[in-house]
Motif scaffolding. Structure first.
Motif, PDB file in Angstrom:
ATOM      1  N   THR A 191      51.527  -3.986  54.098  1.00  0.00           N
ATOM      2  CA  THR A 191      50.938  -2.811  54.739  1.00  0.00           C
ATOM      3  C   THR A 191      49.900  -2.119  53.862  1.00  0.00           C
ATOM      4  OG1 THR A 191      52.723  -1.389  53.913  1.00  0.00           O
ATOM      5  CG2 THR A 191      53.007  -2.366  56.110  1.00  0.00           C
ATOM      6  N   GLU A 192      49.789  -2.536  52.608  1.00  0.00           N
ATOM      7  CA  GLU A 192      48.757  -1.993  51.733  1.00  0.00           C
ATOM      8  C   GLU A 192      48.266  -3.093  50.796  1.00  0.00           C
ATOM      9  OE1 GLU A 192      50.371   1.203  49.448  1.00  0.00           O
ATOM     10  OE2 GLU A 192      52.303   0.219  49.197  1.00  0.00           O
ATOM     11  N   VAL A 193      46.938  -3.199  50.661  1.00  0.00           N
ATOM     12  CA  VAL A 193      46.357  -4.257  49.846  1.00  0.00           C
ATOM     13  C   VAL A 193      46.680  -4.054  48.372  1.00  0.00           C
ATOM     14  CG1 VAL A 193      44.200  -5.322  49.092  1.00  0.00           C
ATOM     15  CG2 VAL A 193      44.528  -4.744  51.499  1.00  0.00           C
ATOM     16  N   LEU A 194      46.542  -2.822  47.896  1.00  0.00           N
ATOM     17  CA  LEU A 194      46.791  -2.521  46.483  1.00  0.00           C
ATOM     18  C   LEU A 194      48.127  -1.806  46.350  1.00  0.00           C
ATOM     19  CD1 LEU A 194      43.232  -1.346  45.371  1.00  0.00           C
ATOM     20  CD2 LEU A 194      44.214  -3.644  45.357  1.00  0.00           C
ATOM     21  N   ASP A 195      49.167  -2.557  46.023  1.00  0.00           N
ATOM     22  CA  ASP A 195      50.510  -1.997  45.904  1.00  0.00           C
ATOM     23  C   ASP A 195      50.767  -1.514  44.484  1.00  0.00           C
ATOM     24  OD1 ASP A 195      50.427  -4.468  44.745  1.00  0.00           O
ATOM     25  OD2 ASP A 195      52.349  -5.155  45.519  1.00  0.00           O
ATOM     26  N   GLU A 196      51.893  -0.844  44.302  1.00  0.00           N
ATOM     27  CA  GLU A 196      52.311  -0.403  42.976  1.00  0.00           C
ATOM     28  C   GLU A 196      52.952  -1.561  42.218  1.00  0.00           C
ATOM     29  OE1 GLU A 196      51.813   2.549  41.538  1.00  0.00           O
ATOM     30  OE2 GLU A 196      50.719   3.247  43.308  1.00  0.00           O
ATOM     31  N   ILE A 197      52.736  -1.595  40.907  1.00  0.00           N
ATOM     32  CA  ILE A 197      53.336  -2.642  40.084  1.00  0.00           C
ATOM     33  C   ILE A 197      54.849  -2.452  40.031  1.00  0.00           C
ATOM     34  CG2 ILE A 197      53.520  -3.579  37.744  1.00  0.00           C
ATOM     35  CD1 ILE A 197      50.619  -2.812  37.295  1.00  0.00           C
ATOM     36  N   ASP A 198      55.600  -3.523  40.279  1.00  0.00           N
ATOM     37  CA  ASP A 198      57.043  -3.478  40.020  1.00  0.00           C
ATOM     38  C   ASP A 198      57.497  -4.850  39.518  1.00  0.00           C
ATOM     39  OD1 ASP A 198      58.055  -5.218  42.152  1.00  0.00           O
ATOM     40  OD2 ASP A 198      57.605  -3.591  43.533  1.00  0.00           O
ATOM     41  N   THR A 199      58.657  -4.876  38.903  1.00  0.00           N
ATOM     42  CA  THR A 199      59.129  -6.079  38.220  1.00  0.00           C
ATOM     43  C   THR A 199      59.364  -7.235  39.179  1.00  0.00           C
ATOM     44  OG1 THR A 199      60.183  -4.722  36.528  1.00  0.00           O
ATOM     45  CG2 THR A 199      60.915  -7.011  36.697  1.00  0.00           C
ATOM     46  N   ALA A 200      59.964  -6.938  40.344  1.00  0.00           N
ATOM     47  CA  ALA A 200      60.309  -8.011  41.286  1.00  0.00           C
ATOM     48  C   ALA A 200      59.071  -8.775  41.734  1.00  0.00           C
ATOM     49  CB  ALA A 200      61.031  -7.426  42.498  1.00  0.00           C
ATOM     50  N   LYS A 201      58.024  -8.056  42.114  1.00  0.00           N
ATOM     51  CA  LYS A 201      56.809  -8.728  42.586  1.00  0.00           C
ATOM     52  C   LYS A 201      56.062  -9.407  41.441  1.00  0.00           C
ATOM     53  CE  LYS A 201      55.676  -4.972  44.880  1.00  0.00           C
ATOM     54  NZ  LYS A 201      54.985  -3.965  45.693  1.00  0.00           N
ATOM     55  N   THR A 202      56.130  -8.824  40.256  1.00  0.00           N
ATOM     56  CA  THR A 202      55.513  -9.467  39.091  1.00  0.00           C
ATOM     57  C   THR A 202      56.153 -10.821  38.832  1.00  0.00           C
ATOM     58  OG1 THR A 202      55.006  -7.322  38.071  1.00  0.00           O
ATOM     59  CG2 THR A 202      55.044  -9.240  36.625  1.00  0.00           C
ATOM     60  N   LEU A 203      57.483 -10.871  38.890  1.00  0.00           N
ATOM     61  CA  LEU A 203      58.206 -12.125  38.666  1.00  0.00           C
ATOM     62  C   LEU A 203      57.985 -13.109  39.801  1.00  0.00           C
ATOM     63  CD1 LEU A 203      61.564 -10.757  37.189  1.00  0.00           C
ATOM     64  CD2 LEU A 203      59.620 -11.767  35.962  1.00  0.00           C
ATOM     65  N   ARG A 204      57.801 -12.605  41.031  1.00  0.00           N
ATOM     66  CA  ARG A 204      57.491 -13.497  42.155  1.00  0.00           C
ATOM     67  C   ARG A 204      56.204 -14.279  41.874  1.00  0.00           C
ATOM     68  NH1 ARG A 204      61.978 -12.816  44.270  1.00  0.00           N
ATOM     69  NH2 ARG A 204      62.397 -11.722  46.225  1.00  0.00           N
ATOM     70  N   GLY A 205      55.225 -13.601  41.279  1.00  0.00           N
ATOM     71  CA  GLY A 205      53.966 -14.273  40.957  1.00  0.00           C
ATOM     72  C   GLY A 205      54.113 -15.286  39.844  1.00  0.00           C
ATOM     73  N   ILE A 206      54.880 -14.927  38.812  1.00  0.00           N
ATOM     74  CA  ILE A 206      55.018 -15.808  37.651  1.00  0.00           C
ATOM     75  C   ILE A 206      55.829 -17.059  37.983  1.00  0.00           C
ATOM     76  CG2 ILE A 206      56.010 -16.002  35.329  1.00  0.00           C
ATOM     77  CD1 ILE A 206      55.408 -12.994  34.971  1.00  0.00           C
ATOM     78  N   PHE A 207      56.927 -16.894  38.713  1.00  0.00           N
ATOM     79  CA  PHE A 207      57.836 -18.007  38.964  1.00  0.00           C
ATOM     80  C   PHE A 207      57.650 -18.650  40.335  1.00  0.00           C
ATOM     81  CE2 PHE A 207      59.942 -15.485  35.653  1.00  0.00           C
ATOM     82  CZ  PHE A 207      60.074 -16.475  34.691  1.00  0.00           C
TER      83      PHE A 207
ATOM     84  N   THR B 226      50.328  -7.351  43.360  1.00  0.00           N
ATOM     85  CA  THR B 226      50.989  -7.450  42.052  1.00  0.00           C
ATOM     86  C   THR B 226      51.314  -8.892  41.707  1.00  0.00           C
ATOM     87  OG1 THR B 226      51.949  -5.229  42.197  1.00  0.00           O
ATOM     88  CG2 THR B 226      53.047  -6.787  40.746  1.00  0.00           C
ATOM     89  N   ALA B 227      51.872  -9.632  42.676  1.00  0.00           N
ATOM     90  CA  ALA B 227      52.178 -11.039  42.446  1.00  0.00           C
ATOM     91  C   ALA B 227      50.907 -11.830  42.154  1.00  0.00           C
ATOM     92  CB  ALA B 227      52.899 -11.633  43.656  1.00  0.00           C
ATOM     93  N   ARG B 228      49.817 -11.465  42.801  1.00  0.00           N
ATOM     94  CA  ARG B 228      48.538 -12.153  42.574  1.00  0.00           C
ATOM     95  C   ARG B 228      48.067 -11.928  41.136  1.00  0.00           C
ATOM     96  NH1 ARG B 228      47.021 -11.073  46.820  1.00  0.00           N
ATOM     97  NH2 ARG B 228      47.197 -13.117  47.803  1.00  0.00           N
ATOM     98  N   ALA B 229      48.167 -10.698  40.656  1.00  0.00           N
ATOM     99  CA  ALA B 229      47.746 -10.405  39.285  1.00  0.00           C
ATOM    100  C   ALA B 229      48.572 -11.193  38.276  1.00  0.00           C
ATOM    101  CB  ALA B 229      47.862  -8.906  39.008  1.00  0.00           C
ATOM    102  N   SER B 230      49.884 -11.246  38.472  1.00  0.00           N
ATOM    103  CA  SER B 230      50.735 -11.961  37.507  1.00  0.00           C
ATOM    104  C   SER B 230      50.589 -13.472  37.648  1.00  0.00           C
ATOM    105  CB  SER B 230      52.199 -11.543  37.665  1.00  0.00           C
ATOM    106  OG  SER B 230      52.710 -11.881  38.943  1.00  0.00           O
ATOM    107  N   ALA B 231      50.361 -13.976  38.868  1.00  0.00           N
ATOM    108  CA  ALA B 231      50.182 -15.412  39.073  1.00  0.00           C
ATOM    109  C   ALA B 231      48.907 -15.901  38.401  1.00  0.00           C
ATOM    110  CB  ALA B 231      50.145 -15.736  40.568  1.00  0.00           C
ATOM    111  N   ILE B 232      47.824 -15.161  38.581  1.00  0.00           N
ATOM    112  CA  ILE B 232      46.564 -15.559  37.949  1.00  0.00           C
ATOM    113  C   ILE B 232      46.687 -15.466  36.431  1.00  0.00           C
ATOM    114  CG2 ILE B 232      44.129 -14.938  37.666  1.00  0.00           C
ATOM    115  CD1 ILE B 232      44.158 -14.032  40.616  1.00  0.00           C
TER     116      ILE B 232
END
Length: 509
Positions: free
Chosen positions: A272-288, A414-420
């Protein structure tokens, strides 16, 4: 602009999705999703309006980031040009000292890769990219004044810290503006600056070396001073020219801002929003993310070649043409990079048109493999020089395609930032390996270095095939699931955090 129905049975749209038609303005608004729970876009976009907007974004953003990345890569790789101009002699380097100096850069580069990209998201690319560009420009300038191996290591360590956020930061920045199919080609327009940096670096270095001195500085020291000053100047200009995100772009009308936001959001299921707030769960979704990890391995293998060429191509050219002048040797590094740049743009343009990346991975790797087979099979100068053209043609497009691939296979910002960040971090592990690929005792034919690169390019080919088959297999598994049953007990906020684990998500090869 009106909505359109992408479900198999239009009559059952409301019954099965509880979705309704949305305008572009509604879809762009925070709190509104631009897809239904099955991942179908709820908005129809006028192709003519999209083309006009895309062209406008291209003109305002691509030139600035391309120039910044050009000099980022020059500032990283100009040590290769400096080496054959006397860098190692003046610093009294022996044995593996040069390889150690190269490695130090990658130690800090790898450590700060993911943190730098998360900081880029936190501060906003419009501030982060110019700031980090200015800092690594200062480091490049400072390299002109080093007198010992320890000083060179210190400056290169700092250079690695400040350059860590450039490649992933720009890739993340562009993902705020472009659809997944468009992203690889736009990434290529700045990543092509890596091979062009080899070409321009050789031209600039040869031009600078025709001078006797700049002030009290001579030979290789002039290279770092001139290129560092140019980088700093471009960084200062970019503070004025880079726009952080579509919502703050003064050069877009309100209608164009809404269109820019809505079309990106329409490809992100449940968001529902393109620029979300950083959180651990979504960061890890991108990495793993499995595709992030597989693609990152491919990028690691590719960077053994790409970064190895950046640091050692001038040295390799010198072994091919040992009796020619330094300026001649510098100029001979230019044509292979030009070919590499051409194929980078070509392959990424094809990717844009077919909205596929994995198949291009598979098609490109054999070019690199053939090039290193030629190196190993022949000691004839023309054959070995010709091999460098095949290698650059096959290897350089992976930078754009790998970052586009990991971006296309996550959902949240957030996942995109951590994945890249993860992808580029793995890539630079390959860069670290490359600093030890061409060792002094292996000269002049470098059988070990060429053999290593043949092995990594062959592995790259096989891993690309395996990842493609896995994506197709897993998509079939996902298609067999009942989306409504899977989401029945999931709250809206939790649904947004599912990212690639959302049952309607499909891998995009």
């Amino acid at each position: 602009m009106t909505a359109f129905d992408t479900s198999p049975d239009p009559a059952d749209w409301e019954k099965h999705t509880n979705a309704r038609e949305e305008t572009v303005h509604e879809a762009a608004d925070r709190g509104h999703a631009a897809t239904d729970r099955y991942g179908n876009a709820l908005v129809h976009f006028d192709p003519a309006a999209e083309r006009k907007l895309r062209w406008k974004i291209d003109l305002y953003i691509i030139p600035t980031i391309s120039l910044l990345y050009l000099f980022a890569f020059i500032d990283r790789a100009n040590i290769g040009n400096a080496k054959i101009a006397g860098f190692d002699r003046d610093l009294k380097l022996k044995g593996y000292d040069y390889n150690i100096i190269l490695s130090i850069f990658y130690v800090s580069y790898i450590i700060f890769e993911i943190p730098a990209n998360m900081l880029c998201k936190k501060l906003g690319p419009g501030w982060f990219i110019p700031t980090t560009s200015l800092l690594f420009g200062i480091c490049s300038f400072g390299t002109a004044f080093v007198k010992t191996r320890a000083q060179a290591c210190g400056v290169r360590f700092l250079l690695g810290i400040f350059e860590a956020g450039m490649l992933p930061g720009i890739a993340y920045y562009l993902s705020r503006w472009y659809r997944r199919s468009e992203l690889a080609f736009r990434l290529s327009l700045y990543i092509v600056m890596a091979p062009l940096a080899g070409a321009f670096g050789g031209l600039i270095a040869s031009g600078i070396l025709t001078r006797d001195s700049i002030g009290s500085l001579r030979t290789w020291r002039m290279i770092f001073v001139v290129e560092g000053i140019i980088t700093c100047g471009l960084a200062l200009i970019s503070f004025l020219t880079l726009t952080d995100r579509p919502a703050t772009a003064r050069w877009l009308s309100q209608e164009e801002r809404d269109l820019a936001i809505a079309r990106v959001k329409s490809e992100r299921v449940g968001v529902t929003e393109v620029l979300d707030e950083i959180d651990t769960a979504k960061t890890l979704r991108g990495i793993f993310n499995p595709v992030t990890l597989g693609t990152s391995l491919i990028f690691l293998l590719d960077n053994v070649t790409v970064q190895g060429l950046a640091f050692f191509l001038p040295t390799i050219i010198r072994t091919i043409y040992p009796k020619n002048t330094v300026v001649y040797q510098q100029l001979r590094t230019v044509p292979p990079y030009i070919i590499g740049g051409f194929f980078t743009v070509l392959f990424c343009f094809i990717s844009w048109r077919i909205d596929r990346r994995q198949i291009i991975f598979i098609a490109s790797a054999p070019l690199v493999m053939i090039g290193y087979i030629m190196f190993l099979a022949s000691e004839e100068a023309l054959t070995r020089y010709g091999a460098t053209f095949l290698i650059t043609a096959g290897a350089f497009s992976y930078g754009a395609l790998c970052n586009a691939q990991v971006s296309a296979n996550v959902v949240t910002d957030t996942a995109r930032a951590s994945a890249i960040g993860t992808n580029v971090m793995f890539g630079n592990i390959g860069g670290l390996i490359s600093t030890w690929a061409f060792l002094p005792f292996d000269a002049p034919n470098y059988h070990i270095g060429n053999g290593l690169n043949l092995a990594t390019s062959s592995a790259m080919f096989l891993v690309s095939i395996l990842v493609l088959f896995w994506m197709k297999w897993n998509n079939k598994v996902r298609e067999s699931k009942d989306v409504d049953a899977e989401l029945a007990k999931v709250e809206t906020r939790t649904m947004q955090d599912l990212d690639w684990k959302h049952p309607s998500f499909r891998w995009r090869p």
